[in-house]
Design a protein around this motif. Structure first.
Motif: not given
Length: 1213
Positions: A883-898
Motif C-alpha cells: 500500500t505504501h509503495l503503490l499509492s499516491d499518498n506517500f510521494s517523495n518518501s523513502l521505501v525499502s523492498f526485496s
C-alpha cells in the motif's frame, strides 16, 4: 725436509714447509706425534701424480697448487670449481670443449685435496650407514660422488687428482656442498691386496641356488656362497628408516643366461649399503654366507646377506661349484599375481597402453624440475626419476651428466606431454657414467624447493605418472600465483604432516577423490622389484585429460572478455522482428548494455579460481588477487546472507563452482537495423568482469605467517591481525548509505585548494556499550555509561582507506570497531567532528554523535552475546508495504523492498531526473533502468516497478543482473506525470544482493485466465501478463507509418520530410499498430497490437505483410478508423483493401492471445467508474452499470489449436 733435496729453491722450500704444516694439521690423527713417514708419503704421492704429465717435468713440485682442507672448501669456496692435477692443458681444453659454445664450464682452481674415503657419516654407528660416500680429514667431512668405487678403497688416505666441488645453492644455504671425484683416487700408501684363498671358494650358481631355495626344507646348506653375473640391480629403497636393495644374478654363459636361470638376493645390512655403488651390471660377483628369509609384502622366500657376508669380484680360478644332490624338478608352478594398472589409469576412461622396458644411455640436456626429478635427455626424451629415491644423485644431475638407465619404462603421449617419457620404477636403476663439466644452473625457486612434497605424492598418495605430471604442472601454476609475495616457496611446497598440512596439497586435494577412487592398488616395493610378470605404476598407463587448471586471474579476465566480445552479436541481442521497427536512438540504447554469464562448467579443462581475498579501498568491493591481477568478486552464503566477517580478508580462496560475469558496454551509432552487420558503427567497447560464488562452494584457508620478519607476505593491508593492544567499542548497525563520491568540509588550517569529491559512505547505528581495552584473555569489561549515553546513536564516516570495510557492513549486525596501539583517551569513540561541519542535519536525524573512522582502525564481527542481558537482534530486512509503495499518498518518501530484477537497460532518465550539462544544453545524461518484480507476502502475481540509477551512482555495483534477487533500502519513491510509480537511487540508498541469477533460465508459462478475472481482485492478485482464448469481434483502428530512423518524421517514399534538411539519416523504418475488440464470453477488451504482431492479427504471412508495408511506403502514412469519430470511407486501393480485409472472417476469428495489461500495476491512476448502459432485450430496454473495457497490449497472437478427432470422440463419449 733435507731428504727432499738440499738444492731446493726458496719457492720449493716454502711450498714444502706449507705442505708439512697442512699435513700435520689436517691429516695427522688428533693427539699423536707428527709422523715424518706420512709427510714424506703425501709429498711423494703429489710429486708422482704431478710428474705423470710430460709438460710438468720441468718442475719437480706443483708450486702453483696449494693444499685445501675440507673445512676451507666448505667455508671459503662459495663458487663451483674444479681441480685436475693429473691433467695436461690439452686434456682440460678438450674436457671444457664438451660444454659446447656458450657453456658455463667449471673454472679450474689449483688446489690439492687429500682425505680418507669413508662410507660412514661422522661418528655414527655401523647401523646408521646409508650408502653415502664421504671425504674426511681432521677439519670435517664432505659428501662425495664417485663413478666406479672399489670397496678396498674405504678407510684409506687418498690424493684426489681430479675433482670438482659444488657449494650449496644460495636458496638452500642450510645444505652442504659436495665433491665429484673424477677418475680413480691415488692412495698415499699402497693398498694391501687381499691374497687369493688357499682353496677355491665353493659357490652355487643361479640355477642350483633357485632349486635349493624351492627345496630348502629337504636340502639344507649352511650359509652358501652365490656366484653369477649381475643381470639386474634394483634401486636403493628407503622405507621407515630402513634401506635395502635387491641384486639379481644370472648364469655366466650367454646360453644359460638366456634360459632364464636367475636368483635374487636382498641386501639390507646397513654396513653393506655401499655395495650399491660398487655393483655394475654384466660383471660377475660372489656373495658369501647367505641365508634364506621371507620379507614383508612378498610371499616367496629369498636369499639375503648377513653381517659377515662379503662381496667379491668373481675370478674363475678362485671358485669351484658346490655339488648338490638336488634333482631338477622344473619351474615353480605357484601362480604369480597378475599386474594391475596404476591408480589414475583406473580412474580414467580411454585406451590403456603397456609401456616398453629397455636400457638407455643418454646425456642430460635440461632440468625440467629438480625437485620433481624431471629432466630432458638428449634434447628429446623426458626422464622421470620420481619413482626412485635419488637423494644423493639429485645433486649431481645437471646438463652435461651422462646416465645409464637399466630396465627403464618408455611411455608415449602421457597427458598433455607429447614427448616420450623414460620413467624408472624400483625394478630398474640409474648409473652415473660421466660427470658434467658445467656449472650448475641457477634454478627458479619453484624447482629448488618441494622435493619431499613430490616424494609424498608418489609414495603416500601413490599417484601414477600421468596424474603426477599434472600435479607438478598444477603446483607450478599455483606457485606462480602466490609466490614469493604472498607466500615463500618453501612455505608453499613444504611436506605435509599430521597437524601441519601442506598448503599446496590442501589446494590440490579437493578433487582427488574423483581422480583417485578409493581401494586402488597399493605399491609394494618387494613385489615391484621381484614379481613376474612385472607390475609397477608404469607398466600400464592411460591418456589423462587435464582434470582442471589454475589460471591466473589476468588470464581468466582476458578469457572472459574474449568470449564476451566473440559472442557479441547485435542481431542476437535484438530479434529482427523487434529491431526492424526501432529508431536509431532506441536501437543504440538497447545495444548499450548487455551481459554474459559464464558458469565454471563451460571451461575445458575445468578452471579453478584461486586468490587472496582482499578488500579494495579504491572501489569499495571485495576482490580476489594473485600476483598477476585482481578481480572483483561477490561471495554469498546459501541462505542469501552476505559476507560479514572481516577476518576472511587475507585468506586464500579456492573455488571450483563459480560464475564469471562480463558486463558489456557499447557506444554505437547504428542508423537502423539494416547496418547491424557493420562493426565500424561501434565507437567504443568496455567490459566489466567479476566473479560470483557461494561460500559453500569455496575452500577458505588462512595464509601461513612468514618464517621470519625479513620477508613478510605482501597481502592486502586491510588484513585484520589480532591487535596486541588498543581499545574497541561495539555498535549495532542500522543502516548503510550508498558508496559514492562526496564532499566533506575541510579541517581548519588545511590548504586553500577546494577538496575533491572522495569515495566515501556513512553508516548509522547505536553504541551497545562503552569503550573496552585489550587484555590478555580478550577484551576487558566496558566502561560504564551514564543514563543519557545509553542507546546513543552514532554516524560513522568512512573515507580514504577505511572504505575497504564497505562490503562487510550490513544492517542488524553487531560490529566491533578496534583502534590498535597503546590505550589512548577514554573518549576516543565518543564524539568527533571538524568545527566546520554542521551538526544540524545529524541532530535532526536523532544522531547525537558522529565519528570519522581512521585508516588504521580495524573492524571485527561482533555478537550480541558480548553484551550481558542483550536481547536477540532481529535479522529481518526492512520492507515497505504494498500500500505504501503503490499509492499516491506517500510521494517523495523513502521505501525499502526485496525484488527480482527482470530487465536492465540504458535509457534516458524520466523528466524529473533529467540534468542538463552546462557545456551542452541539448544533452541529457543517461541512466540505468531496472525493471523489478516486487516480492511481497500475499501477492500471487508480484507487481512490476521501474528503478532508475543516475549519476553519481553509476556504474551500479556488481551483481545487479536480470534474474538476481536484490534488497533495495531507502529508495526514493516518485510519481510521474502519467501517475506511474517509480523509484530512484539517493545517497541514502543501499543495495544487498540476495541471490545470483540462475544458470538455467527456465521461463514459467503465462497463466491461462478468463478476461472477467481481470476485473476482480485487488493489487497483486491479478496477473500482469496472461494468456486467454478469445474471439476478435471488431477492428477498431489500423495505422501504418514510415518514419525517419533518426528524427521519427514521416518519410514518404522513404525520405525524411523534415523541412530544414538537417537530418543525417537516410533510412526509414516502418511502424504499425492495430486496435482490436475481443471477447471470450465473460468480458470484452480492447487489444493493441504493434509492428510484427499486426501481421499475425490480420492473418497475413510474412511475405504478404511485407508487400503491404512496401505499398504504404509511398504515402508514408496509412490510417484507418473503423468505428466512432473519424470513421470514413476510403478511396485509395490500399486503404480499401485493408478495410475489406479487416471486415473479413480471416481477421474476425477465434485466437489464442498472450497479453499484458496496458495499465501497469505501478500506474496509480484512479479506476474509471462503471457507467450506465442500455441494452435491448427483445422489446424490453435494460439499463445496467458496465465496467470500462479492459485495455490490453498484445505479446503474441496465435491460431488456437483444434482438438484431434480422437479427443473429440473421447469428449463426446
Amino acid at each position: 725436509m733435507a731428504v727432499c733435496g738440499a738444492q731446493a729453491s726458496a719457492s720449493e722450500q716454502a711450498w714444502l714447509e706449507s705442505a708439512q704444516t697442512f699435513i700435520q694439521e689436517t691429516l695427522f690423527p688428533a693427539g699423536q706425534e707428527p709422523n715424518k713417514q706420512l709427510t714424506l708419503s703425501v709429498i711423494d704421492c703429489v710429486k708422482k701424480t704431478w710428474l705423470s704429465q710430460r709438460e710438468n717435468r720441468d718442475f719437480a713440485l706443483p708450486l702453483s697448487y696449494s693444499f685445501v682442507s675440507v673445512q676451507n672448501l666448505k667455508t671459503q669456496q662459495s663458487l663451483p670449481c674444479c681441480s685436475h692435477l693429473s691433467w695436461s692443458t690439452n686434456a682440460y681444453q678438450t674436457w671444457s670443449q664438451g660444454a659446447g659454445s656458450g657453456g658455463r664450464v667449471l673454472p679450474q682452481q689449483q688446489l690439492l685435496l687429500l682425505g680418507t674415503l669413508i662410507d660412514l657419516s661422522g661418528d655414527w654407528e655401523q647401523e646408521c650407514r646409508s650408502g653415502g660416500l664421504y671425504v674426511r680429514d681432521n677439519t670435517g667431512l664432505l659428501g662425495c660422488e664417485l663413478i666406479d668405487l672399489d670397496l678396498s678403497w674405504l678407510g684409506h688416505l687418498f690424493l684426489f687428482p681430479s675433482w670438482s666441488y659444488l657449494p650449496p645453492a644460495k636458496k638452500n644455504s642450510m645444505g652442504e656442498g659436495h665433491l665429484e671425484l673424477w677418475g680413480a683416487p691415488v692412495p698415499v700408501f699402497p693398498l694391501t691386496i687381499s691374497p687369493c684363498p688357499l682353496s677355491p671358494i665353493p659357490v652355487l650358481y643361479p640355477a642350483k641356488a633357485s632349486r635349493l631355495l624351492r627345496h630348502r626344507k629337504k636340502y639344507k646348506v649352511k650359509e652358501p656362497n652365490l656366484a653369477g653375473k649381475l643381470v639386474r640391480l634394483s634401486a636403493l629403497v628407503v622405507t621407515q628408516n630402513k634401506r635395502y636393495f635387491i641384486v639379481t644374478l644370472g648364469e655366466l654363459s650367454e646360453a644359460d643366461s638366456q634360459a632364464g636361470s636367475q636368483v635374487s638376493i636382498i641386501v639390507q645390512i646397513p654396513a653393506q649399503m655401499g655395495w650399491h655403488r660398487v655393483l655394475r651390471p654384466d660383471r660377475a660377483y660372489v656373495l658369501t654366507k647367505l641365508r634364506v628369509t621371507r620379507t614383508r609384502g612378498y610371499r616367496h622366500y629369498i636369499w639375503t646377506t648377513i653381517p659377515s657376508s662379503d662381496l667379491i669380484p668373481l675370478r674363475p680360478d678362485s671358485v669351484r661349484e658346490l655339488e648338490l644332490d638336488v634333482p631338477f624338478l622344473g619351474a615353480d608352478l605357484t601362480p604369480l599375481p597378475q599386474p594391475t594398472s596404476s591408480r589414475d589409469s583406473r580412474a580414467q576412461d580411454g585406451h590403456v597402453r603397456n609401456s616398453k622396458v629397455l636400457h638407455y644411455s643418454g646425456t642430460v640436456t635440461c632440468v625440467l624440475n629438480e625437485s620433481a626429478s624431471l629432466y630432458i635427455l638428449d634434447g628429446q626424451l623426458i626422464l622421470c626419476l620420481a619413482y626412485q629415491q635419488i637423494h644423493g644423485l639429485r645433486r649431481v644431475i645437471r646438463p652435461g651428466v651422462r646416465l645409464e638407465l637399466r630396465d627403464v619404462h618408455l611411455l608415449q603421449a602421457v597427458g598433455e606431454e607429447t614427448r616420450p617419457i623414460l620413467a624408472l620404477c624400483l625394478h630398474g636403476t640409474v648409473l652415473l657414467q660421466h660427470f658434467s663439466c658445467l656449472k650448475p644452473e641457477t634454478l627458479p625457486s619453484f624447482q629448488v624447493y618441494g622435493a619431499s612434497l613430490y616424494e609424498q605424492l608418489v609414495w603416500e598418495y601413490q599417484l601414477g605418472l600421468p596424474l603426477y605430471l599434472w600435479a607438478m604442472k598444477a603446483l607450478k601454476e599455483l606457485a606462480s600465483k602466490l609466490c614469493p609475495y604472498v607466500l615463500r616457496y618453501q612455505q608453499f611446497l613444504k611436506h605435509s604432516s599430521p597437524g601441519n598440512p601442506s598448503l599446496a596439497l590442501q589446494l590440490l586435494a579437493p578433487s582427488w577423490d574423483a581422480l583417485i577412487p578409493p581401494g586402488g592398488p597399493t605399491r609394494h616395493a618387494h613385489s615391484e622389484i621381484l614379481e613376474e610378470p612385472h607390475n609397477c605404476p608404469h607398466q600400464k598407463y592411460a591418456q589423462l585429460r587435464t582434470p582442471y587448471s589454475f589460471p591466473t586471474l589476468f588470464a581468466l579476465e582476458k578469457e572472459g572478455q574474449h568470449r564476451a566480445w566473440a559472442t557479441f552479436d547485435p542481431k542476437a541481442l535484438l530479434p529482427l522482428s523487434e529491431a526492424a521497427h526501432l529508431t536509431s536512438c532506441q536501437l543504440n540504447r538497447h545495444l548499450a548494455w548487455s551481459w554474459l554469464c559464464l558458469p565454471s562448467s563451460v571451461f575445458q579443462p575445468a578452471q579453478v579460481l584461486l586468490g587472496v581475498l582482499v578488500a579494495s579501498s579504491k572501489k569499495g568491493c571485495l576482490q580476489l588477487r594473485d600476483l598477476k591481477a585482481s578481480l572483483p568478486c561477490m561471495p554469498l552464503t546459501e541462505t542469501s546472507q552476505p559476507l560479514t566477517d572481516p577476518k576472511l580478508i587475507g585468506c586464500l580462496v579456492r573455488v571450483e563452482k563459480f560464475q564469471l560475469v562480463v558486463e558489456r558496454e557499447v557506444r554505437s551509432s547504428f542508423p537502423s537495423w539494416k547496418e547491424l552487420d557493420t562493426p565500424h558503427f561501434i565507437q567504443k567497447k568496455h567490459a566489466r568482469v567479476y566473479i560470483q560464488f557461494f561460500l559453500s562452494d569455496a575452500l577458505i584457508l588462512p595464509v601461513p605467517r612468514p618464517i621470519s620478519d625479513s620477508e613478510p607476505p605482501q597481502t592486502d593491508p586491510s588484513c585484520p591481525e589480532g591487535p596486541h593492544g588498543g581499545q574497541s567499542r561495539l555498535f549495532l548497525l542500522s543502516h548503510k548509505e550508498a558508496l559514492m563520491k562526496r564532499n566533506f568540509c575541510v579541517l581548519p588550517g588545511a590548504g586553500s585548494q577546494p577538496p575533491k569529491p572522495a569515495l566515501s559512505f556513512c553508516a548509522s547505528g547505536t553504541w551497545l556499550c562503552g569503550t573496552q581495552r585489550k587484555e590478555r584473555s580478550g577484551w576487558g569489561p566496558p566502561q560504564s555509561l551514564g543514563v543519557e549515553n545509553k542507546d546513543q546513536k552514532v554516524s560513522l564516516i568512512f573515507l580514504g582507506s577505511s572504505v575497504r570495510w564497505f562490503p562487510f557492513l550490513y544492517p542488524n549486525q553487531v560490529y566491533r570497531l578496534v583502534a590498535p596501539g597503546p590505550p589512548q583517551t577514554a573518549t576516543l569513540f565518543e564524539t568527533e567532528g571538524p568545527s566546520g561541519t554542521s551538526q544540524r542535519p545529524l541532530e535532526l536525524a536523532g544522531i547525537q554523535s558522529y565519528l570519522t573512522v581512521q585508516d588504521e582502525w580495524t573492524l571485527e564481527l561482533g555478537s550480541s552475546q558480548d553484551i550481558p542481558n542483550m536481547q536477540e537482534i532481529s535479522r529481518a530486512l526492512p520492507e515497505s508495504s504494498l500500500t505504501h509503495l503503490l499509492s499516491d499518498n506517500f510521494s517523495n518518501s523513502l521505501v525499502s523492498f526485496s525484488a527480482e530484477i527482470l530487465s536492465r537497460i540504458l535509457c534516458e532518465p524520466p523528466l524529473a531526473l533529467r540534468r542538463i550539462k552546462p557545456e551542452n544544453v541539448g544533452a541529457v545524461k543517461a541512466c540505468v533502468k531496472l525493471t523489478v518484480a516486487l516480492e511481497m507476502d500475499g501477492c500471487a502475481y508480484p507487481p512490476h516497478l521501474d528503478i532508475y540509477i543516475e549519476e553519481p551512482h553509476l556504474p551500479p555495483q556488481i551483481g545487479l543482473l536480470p534474474g538476481a534477487r536484490v534488497h533495495f533500502s531507502q529508495l526514493e519513491k516518485k510519481i510521474s506525470r502519467s501517475n506511474n510509480v517509480y523509484c530512484c537511487f539517493r545517497p541514502s540508498t543501499s543495495v544487498q544482493v540476495l541471490s545470483f541469477p540462475p544458470e538455467t533460465k527456465v521461463r514459467a508459462p503465462l497463466p491461462h485466465i478468463y478476461l472477467s478475472e481481470l476485473l476482480q481482485g485487488g493489487q497483486g492478485q491479478v496477473p500482469f501478463q496472461a494468456t486467454t482464448f478469445c474471439h476478435i469481434v471488431l477492428v477498431l483502428s489500423l495505422q501504418i507509418l514510415w518514419v525517419c530512423a533518426h528524427c521519427t518524421s514521416i518519410s514518404p517514399q522513404g525520405r525524411c520530410s523534415r523541412q530544414d534538411h538537417n537530418c543525417p539519416a537516410q533510412t526509414a523504418i516502418s511502424q504499425a499498430n492495430v486496435r482490436l475488440l475481443v471477447e471470450d464470453g465473460t468480458a470484452e477488451a480492447t487489444v493493441t497490437c504493434r509492428n510484427h504482431h499486426v501481421a499475425a492479427a490480420l492473418g497475413l504471412s510474412p511475405s504478404e505483410w511485407t508487400a503491404i508495408l512496401e505499398c504504404a511506403r509511398g504515402p508514408g502514412r496509412v490510417a484507418l478508423q473503423f468505428k466512432g469519430p473519424g470513421a470514413q470511407t476510403e478511396s485509395e486501393p490500399l486503404a480499401l483493401f485493408l478495410r475489406t480485409l479487416c471486415d473479413s472472417p480471416s481477421v474476425l476469428r477465434p485466437v489464442q492471445l498472450s497479453f499484458a495489461l496496458e495499465k501497469r500495476p505501478s500506474d496509480i491512476t484512479p479506476q474509471e467508474p462503471a457507467r450506465l448502459q442500455q441494452f435491448q432485450c427483445g422489446e424490453l430496454p435494460l439499463l445496467t452499470r458496465v465496467k470500462p473495457r479492459l485495455r490490453l497490449v498484445c505479446l503474441s497472437l496465435q491460431e488456437p489449436e483444434l482438438p484431434s478427432p480422437l479427443e473429440i470422440s473421447a469428449a463426446s463419449s
